[in-house]
Design a protein around this motif. Structure first.
Motif: not given
Length: 267
Positions: A177-193
């Protein structure tokens, strides 16, 4: 042994790993999708392996790989997120993954210490199957009893089982999973949990969406969504991947991280 019908997403990953020579353990596993996400990926209807308790669960310490990850930012880099996820999973050592999709569903329990081992019961297009990897031996049961799964074996049946088992192993090792996620340049984060319902109960987790489609070992990843707690613990993923003109969506739910387990081979 019946003829296996390997799901599209598994075929894509298996093909890519065969071409690139990438193998399990400390590399990636597919999942994720974007738009509106469910509270958590749906649980599989497949049989669930029952882990046996051993010693008490270890105390979790945030890995150094997560020190550069700021979930309060609007975006995070895949180069920070992927290594953090992988380090967290290995640090917790044990866990359960519930997989759900149109072509693949099931439950897997695993541990990393002293070596990576797992046991899973899955539902495929060809019916139910069980798989185990214990003491370096992979075994697969597709309804006719367990057989050793070894692509290098002289026996054709063991070779065939080995090819199928290596594909399913990708979904059984969360380290991918870590390698697959790391392959994307940028991730958008929700403002709050967001509140996410999991097998461990209700969890507050940030939702992270891949900012754009990307490629992982030449597999097109149309979208990927990850739910992660403030301390870096992944709780759910949903992904849509493409291969040979087709697309497949797969969800994964992680629970029981750090809980003691004993994993037995198929018998």
């Amino acid at each position: 042994m019946r003829t296996s019908v390997i799901p599209l997403s598994a075929v894509a990953v298996g093909f890519a790993l065969a071409v690139t020579g990438c193998t399990g353990g400390t590399t990636p596993a597919p999942s994720g999708s974007a738009s509106s996400a469910p509270s958590a990926p749906a649980a599989s209807a497949a049989a669930t392996p029952t882990p046996s308790p051993t010693t008490a669960a270890p105390v979790f310490e945030k890995p150094v790989e997560c020190e550069t990850l700021d979930l309060t930012a609007a975006t995070v880099a895949g180069g920070d997120l992927g290594p953090c996820i992988q380090a967290v999973l290995v640090r917790y050592d044990t866990g359960t993954i519930k997989i759900a999709g149109d072509e693949l569903a099931g439950t897997v329990v695993y541990h990393y210490d002293p070596t990576f081992e797992f046991r899973g019961d899955i539902e495929t297009g060809a019916g139910p199957a069980s798989i185990s990897f214990v003491d370096g031996v992979m075994m697969l049961d597709e309804g006719d009893g367990p057989v050793i799964a070894d692509v290098d074996a002289a026996d054709p049946g063991e070779q065939s089982a080995g090819s199928t088992a290596e594909v399913y192993r990708v979904f059984s090792d969360p380290g991918f999973m870590g390698d697959l996620i790391g392959a994307a340049d940028t991730w958008k984060v929700s403002p709050t949990p967001e509140k996410v319902e999991t097998a461990d109960g209700s969890v507050e987790a940030y939702r992270l969406d891949s900012a754009a489609a990307y490629s992982w070992y030449d597999i097109p990843v149309d979208s990927y969504t990850l739910w992660i707690t403030a301390e870096g613990r992944p709780v759910a993923t949903e992904s849509t991947t493409g291969f040979l003109g087709r697309t497949a969506t797969l969800t994964q739910q992680l629970s029981g991280l750090g809980e003691p387990v004993t994993i037995s081979p198929l018998s």
